[in-house]
Each structure stands twice: as C-alpha cells, then as structure tokens.
Write a protein that holds these residues in place. Structure first.
Motif, PDB file in Angstrom:
ATOM      1  N   ASP A 109      38.198  51.846  58.651  1.00  0.00           N
ATOM      2  CA  ASP A 109      39.547  51.577  58.163  1.00  0.00           C
ATOM      3  C   ASP A 109      40.082  50.205  58.583  1.00  0.00           C
ATOM      4  N   ILE A 110      39.314  49.411  59.320  1.00  0.00           N
ATOM      5  CA  ILE A 110      39.896  48.251  60.010  1.00  0.00           C
ATOM      6  C   ILE A 110      39.462  46.909  59.426  1.00  0.00           C
ATOM      7  N   ALA A 111      39.024  46.886  58.162  1.00  0.00           N
ATOM      8  CA  ALA A 111      38.475  45.637  57.632  1.00  0.00           C
ATOM      9  C   ALA A 111      39.207  45.115  56.397  1.00  0.00           C
ATOM     10  N   PRO A 112      40.551  45.045  56.397  1.00  0.00           N
ATOM     11  CA  PRO A 112      41.214  44.439  55.245  1.00  0.00           C
ATOM     12  C   PRO A 112      40.723  43.008  55.051  1.00  0.00           C
ATOM     13  N   GLY A 113      40.453  42.667  53.798  1.00  0.00           N
ATOM     14  CA  GLY A 113      39.853  41.375  53.505  1.00  0.00           C
ATOM     15  C   GLY A 113      38.343  41.435  53.401  1.00  0.00           C
ATOM     16  N   TYR A 114      37.759  42.508  53.943  1.00  0.00           N
ATOM     17  CA  TYR A 114      36.305  42.689  53.918  1.00  0.00           C
ATOM     18  C   TYR A 114      35.919  44.093  53.430  1.00  0.00           C
ATOM     19  N   ASP A 115      36.825  44.748  52.741  1.00  0.00           N
ATOM     20  CA  ASP A 115      36.538  46.128  52.331  1.00  0.00           C
ATOM     21  C   ASP A 115      35.471  46.211  51.253  1.00  0.00           C
ATOM     22  N   ALA A 154      25.139  60.163  44.607  1.00  0.00           N
ATOM     23  CA  ALA A 154      26.197  59.612  43.753  1.00  0.00           C
ATOM     24  C   ALA A 154      25.573  58.818  42.614  1.00  0.00           C
ATOM     25  N   ALA A 155      26.208  58.853  41.453  1.00  0.00           N
ATOM     26  CA  ALA A 155      25.656  58.208  40.262  1.00  0.00           C
ATOM     27  C   ALA A 155      26.418  56.967  39.833  1.00  0.00           C
ATOM     28  N   PHE A 156      27.657  56.824  40.291  1.00  0.00           N
ATOM     29  CA  PHE A 156      28.575  55.821  39.748  1.00  0.00           C
ATOM     30  C   PHE A 156      29.416  55.303  40.904  1.00  0.00           C
ATOM     31  N   LEU A 157      29.379  53.994  41.153  1.00  0.00           N
ATOM     32  CA  LEU A 157      30.146  53.394  42.233  1.00  0.00           C
ATOM     33  C   LEU A 157      31.322  52.616  41.665  1.00  0.00           C
ATOM     34  N   CYS A 158      32.511  52.939  42.111  1.00  0.00           N
ATOM     35  CA  CYS A 158      33.671  52.126  41.769  1.00  0.00           C
ATOM     36  C   CYS A 158      33.740  50.983  42.766  1.00  0.00           C
ATOM     37  N   TYR A 159      33.713  49.755  42.268  1.00  0.00           N
ATOM     38  CA  TYR A 159      33.696  48.612  43.174  1.00  0.00           C
ATOM     39  C   TYR A 159      34.973  48.553  43.994  1.00  0.00           C
ATOM     40  N   VAL A 160      34.877  47.889  45.126  1.00  0.00           N
ATOM     41  CA  VAL A 160      36.016  47.579  45.978  1.00  0.00           C
ATOM     42  C   VAL A 160      35.960  46.082  46.242  1.00  0.00           C
ATOM     43  N   THR A 161      37.095  45.417  46.190  1.00  0.00           N
ATOM     44  CA  THR A 161      37.127  43.963  46.361  1.00  0.00           C
ATOM     45  C   THR A 161      37.697  43.593  47.731  1.00  0.00           C
ATOM     46  N   PRO A 162      37.601  42.320  48.113  1.00  0.00           N
ATOM     47  CA  PRO A 162      38.243  41.892  49.359  1.00  0.00           C
ATOM     48  C   PRO A 162      39.756  42.101  49.362  1.00  0.00           C
ATOM     49  N   ALA A 163      40.340  42.247  48.169  1.00  0.00           N
ATOM     50  CA  ALA A 163      41.792  42.427  48.064  1.00  0.00           C
ATOM     51  C   ALA A 163      42.228  43.880  48.225  1.00  0.00           C
ATOM     52  N   GLU A 164      41.282  44.803  48.344  1.00  0.00           N
ATOM     53  CA  GLU A 164      41.633  46.223  48.487  1.00  0.00           C
ATOM     54  C   GLU A 164      42.637  46.404  49.620  1.00  0.00           C
ATOM     55  N   HIS A 165      43.672  47.215  49.371  1.00  0.00           N
ATOM     56  CA  HIS A 165      44.760  47.487  50.316  1.00  0.00           C
ATOM     57  C   HIS A 165      45.724  46.311  50.480  1.00  0.00           C
ATOM     58  N   LEU A 166      45.453  45.170  49.796  1.00  0.00           N
ATOM     59  CA  LEU A 166      46.243  43.965  50.040  1.00  0.00           C
ATOM     60  C   LEU A 166      46.946  43.414  48.798  1.00  0.00           C
ATOM     61  N   LEU A 207      46.479  42.569  44.083  1.00  0.00           N
ATOM     62  CA  LEU A 207      45.683  42.629  42.865  1.00  0.00           C
ATOM     63  C   LEU A 207      44.559  41.602  42.982  1.00  0.00           C
ATOM     64  N   PRO A 208      43.311  41.987  42.723  1.00  0.00           N
ATOM     65  CA  PRO A 208      42.207  41.037  42.891  1.00  0.00           C
ATOM     66  C   PRO A 208      42.262  39.896  41.884  1.00  0.00           C
ATOM     67  N   ASN A 209      41.923  38.692  42.358  1.00  0.00           N
ATOM     68  CA  ASN A 209      41.773  37.570  41.449  1.00  0.00           C
ATOM     69  C   ASN A 209      40.325  37.487  40.980  1.00  0.00           C
ATOM     70  N   VAL A 210      39.992  36.443  40.226  1.00  0.00           N
ATOM     71  CA  VAL A 210      38.650  36.346  39.640  1.00  0.00           C
ATOM     72  C   VAL A 210      37.582  36.305  40.737  1.00  0.00           C
ATOM     73  N   GLU A 211      37.826  35.547  41.806  1.00  0.00           N
ATOM     74  CA  GLU A 211      36.843  35.460  42.888  1.00  0.00           C
ATOM     75  C   GLU A 211      36.706  36.803  43.614  1.00  0.00           C
ATOM     76  N   ASP A 212      37.816  37.513  43.806  1.00  0.00           N
ATOM     77  CA  ASP A 212      37.746  38.845  44.413  1.00  0.00           C
ATOM     78  C   ASP A 212      36.889  39.779  43.563  1.00  0.00           C
ATOM     79  N   VAL A 213      37.102  39.717  42.254  1.00  0.00           N
ATOM     80  CA  VAL A 213      36.320  40.554  41.338  1.00  0.00           C
ATOM     81  C   VAL A 213      34.834  40.250  41.493  1.00  0.00           C
ATOM     82  N   LYS A 214      34.500  38.972  41.541  1.00  0.00           N
ATOM     83  CA  LYS A 214      33.097  38.588  41.699  1.00  0.00           C
ATOM     84  C   LYS A 214      32.521  39.145  42.987  1.00  0.00           C
TER      85      LYS A 214
END
Length: 434
Positions: free
Chosen positions: A301-307, A323-335, A337-344
């Motif tokens: 739970d302690i890695a905002p920016g690195y989730d 598991a068959a399907f992974l929903c991605y998590v970005t560095p912006a999670e909990h912080l 809306l992800p930008n283009v670089e976060d999405v990447k």
C-alpha cells in the motif's frame, strides 16, 4: 445470415464464428478446442455486433493473458482529443481492451467514436455514466434509468460492461458490521451502495438481472461482474464481504450462462503476495472457471507513484495462478488522472507481468520472442535486440544517451563484456581488454 445471438450461443450450436476463427489463429489453438471452451464459459470473446471495426480477442486462463487500459475524461481533465490520443497509443502498445470510464461531459459521442474507430475491445461501467447522461443526482435516478443506460451502451457497440450485480442490501449491514480500514473502494460499488442507502431499494443490477441478460444477449455484450467489495488495502484482503460477494457472483455467472451470455468475473485490488494464488483458485472454483479479471493486484500500500510496479508484481503472480485479464495500473494510481506517459508506463508494466506469466504457464509460442532476444544478445546485434524489445524506443534512447566507446560493447562493461569475451574465446581470437 447470422443464426446465433452470442458467441456462446454459436459455440453451443457447434458453429465457428469469424471472431472465433480469428482468435484461434492468434492463440495457436485448434478452432474446435476453442469452441468447446467458449461453449463452457471458460473463454469469452467480447464482440458486440455493433462494434464493426473490432479485432477480436479471447479471454481465458488457457490463452495469452490480456491487458485492459482504463481511460476517460473527468471534470478536472476534460479533453476528449487527449483521451483519444491515449487510446490509440494504448492500442499501438499492445493493449487488447480499452475501458471508457468518462465521468464528465457528453460521453455518448466519445463512446461511439471508440466503437467506430478503435479495434480493441471496448468496455464501460454504465453506472458511472448514468448521472452524466441524465444530468441528475444519484438519488433521483430510478432503477429503470440505470437499466436504460446499460441498453444505451449496448446499442453504442460496447463489447463488455462492468456491472456491480453482486452487492445487495445485505452488503450494507456487512460493511457496517465487519469494520474495514478502507470500506468500499470500487467507484461503481460505492455508487450502488450509496444509491441503495439513499433510496432504500435493492440494487437494480441484481433485482433486474434477467432483463439485463436479455439486453446483453440481444447485442452480444459480455458481462464483467464487478467486485464492489474489492479491497483497497492489504488489511481488508480476503475478508467476509469479498468472499460473500464472490459466492453471489458465482450464482450470477450460472444464470448468465443459462441465457448464453458470456461472463467475466472481476477480482481483488490490494492483496498480500501470499494470498494471491489462493484468491485465484477460490474464484475458479466458485465461478466454475469463468475468466478472472483483476486490478493488479497491488502487493503493498505504500508506493504511490510506483503502483504500476506493485501491480505488475501482483499481476504476474495472479496470471500465473489463473487470472486471464489484467487491468493495468499507472504511476498515477491513487493520485491523478493518468497522462500519456503514465498510460505508457502502466501498459509496459502490465505487459511484462502478462508475458512473464504466459511463459510460466507454457502458453504456445510465448517464449519465442525471448529466445530471439537471447540470440540477438549473444551476437551483440543491437538492431535485432530493438526488434525484440517490449519498448524499443526507450531501450534505444538509453543506449544513445550513454553510448560506448566501441559499438560491440555497452558503457557498463566496455571491453570487459562477458558476451564479447566469450565470443572471441570460442572463436580462438585474442581478447584485448586494455
């Protein structure tokens, strides 16, 4: 002429649909074997009949692990052009699904643009859209309003919808009795919970489930049974609220299959590493092998920016365990809306996790690209390495930024390079170091 309603209906009739044939080829699987898995509900091929530009994919634990990317505008970030840029970037980077979670503005044109232009599977959470579509507060919406939004999304061509059908009025008392640190962190789950508390009514997605199944059958929409009681911290993992909801989702899975409606089941969010495999096995048992779709899971739970990293660790374990399907998590999670670089960054992390699990699970040809990379490295063939890399542009940029004195080495080892030394030694050549 189409003689079936859904991919599951066709498979049960013994028919090989164009979508199934495409998926079978991608997965190196005999079409008849894939048909059996779709008929049994162990593989889904989300393919709304109105999504005409779809490049179909199969989701199931015996296939390649698939990646979903959550996008969409909010009140604070409302540029649809930027979101469309993220969508196409995500598709180009290998994401098999896009979930439009828009919660602001005129959402229907953007949703229709996705299903008319985007070849990836498109998913939505209709309850998010209800308040925006009707421009009314949650408590003023009727059960009929919520169900009509499900139909609207189906008509728009959405391939799968997340519906939090498993949370009921019984859950209200469970949440109050079994004290969680984080309560409900599922946005859709919290909205349904709040709606039930304010109106005193039962969850319409549960109460009118049969009508929803009829809508999904008509348009061939796959139901993704949302985990309203997904845990938002390690302390809440695998608690009574989650397991009780999972049992109900198993019952709802069976009811969907009775109407030839395809089903995925959504799973946990924050889970200690030692509980992940058990969570996967419990779901497979209770939900009879229906494909499992997980958010992460995040292992700390302690890695905002690195989730995206904490999620990739958990995702690899989850996919290796069923598991068959992974929903991605970005560095912006909990912080934010992800930008283009976060999405990447989120996509790359999830793809690494999925690929690692596919290798561990012996998915046909999963390791082929790794073997090609090993051959390229042995030959110190940098162009061949870029061709194998999951993110070649980043790899090229790092090497260019710290270019070595000699092209057949890198700036880490120089002439001490083990590969260079071994190649020369085995060829009987003199090995110059200094």
């Amino acid at each position: 002429m189409r003689t079936y309603t859904t991919q599951m209906d066709a498979a049960r009739q013994g028919l090989l649909t164009p979508e199934l044939k495409t998926v079978a080829e991608k997965e190196y699987m005999e079409p008849e074997k894939l048909r059996e898995l779709v008929a049994a509900g162990k593989v889904v091929i989300p393919a709304n009949k109105n999504h005409t530009c779809l490049n179909p994919e199969g989701v199931g634990s015996m296939l390649r692990t698939k990646i979903n990317v959550n996008l969409g505008v909010s009140r604070d970030c409302k540029d649809y052009n930027i979101e469309m840029q993220k969508v196409m970037e995500a598709v180009n980077m290998g994401a098999e699904a896009i979930m439009d979670l828009s919660s602001h503005g005129n959402t229907e044109p953007f949703r229709c643009k996705l299903t008319h232009e985007c070849p990836a599977m498109i998913g939505t959470v209709p309850v998010y859209d209800a308040v925006i579509h009707y421009q009314r507060d949650l408590a003023t919406l009727s059960a009929r309003d919520l169900i009509d939004v499900v139909r609207l999304h189906a008509e728009n061509g959405v391939d799968f919808v997340t519906l939090h059908c498993g949370i009921t009025r019984k859950t209200i008392e469970q949440i109050r009795k079994h004290k969680r640190k984080m309560n409900i962190v599922s946005r859709g789950g919290s909205l349904i919970f709040a709606w039930m508390c304010m109106t005193g009514n039962e969850n319409p997605f549960y109460e009118y489930y049969d009508e929803i199944l009829d809508i999904c059958r008509e348009y061939d929409v796959t139901i993704s049974l949302g985990d309203a009681c997904r845990h938002g911290c390690l302390a809440d993992a695998t608690d009574v609220c989650q397991i009780e909801e999972l049992v109900r989702l198993g019952e709802l899975t069976k009811r969907a299959w009775e109407k030839d409606v395809q089903v995925m089941v959504e799973g946990p969010g924050h889970v200690p590493m030692d509980q992940i495999a058990a969570n996967m096995k419990v779901q497979q048992t209770i939900c009879m092998g229906a494909p499992f779709y997980v958010l992460g899971p995040l292992v700390t739970d302690i890695a905002p920016g690195y989730d995206h990293v904490t999620s990739a660790i958990g995702g690899a374990i989850a996919a290796m365990s069923g598991a068959a399907f992974l929903c991605y998590v970005t560095p912006a999670e909990h912080l934010a809306l992800p930008n283009v670089e976060d999405v990447k960054q989120g996509i790359i992390a999830s793809r690494i996790a999925a690929h690692a699990a596919d290798i561990a699970n012996g998915i046909p040809h999963a390791r082929d690209i790794d073997d090609k990379m090993a051959e390229a490295r042995q030959k110190l063939d940098w162009d061949a390495q870029w061709a194998c890399a999951i993110d070649p542009e980043t790899a090229k940029a790092i090497r260019a930024d710290r270019s070595p004195e000699h092209d057949d080495t890198c700036s880490m080892c120089g002439k001490f390079c083990a590969v260079r030394c071994m190649n020369k030694a085995l060829a009987g050549e003199y090995i110059d170091i200094l």
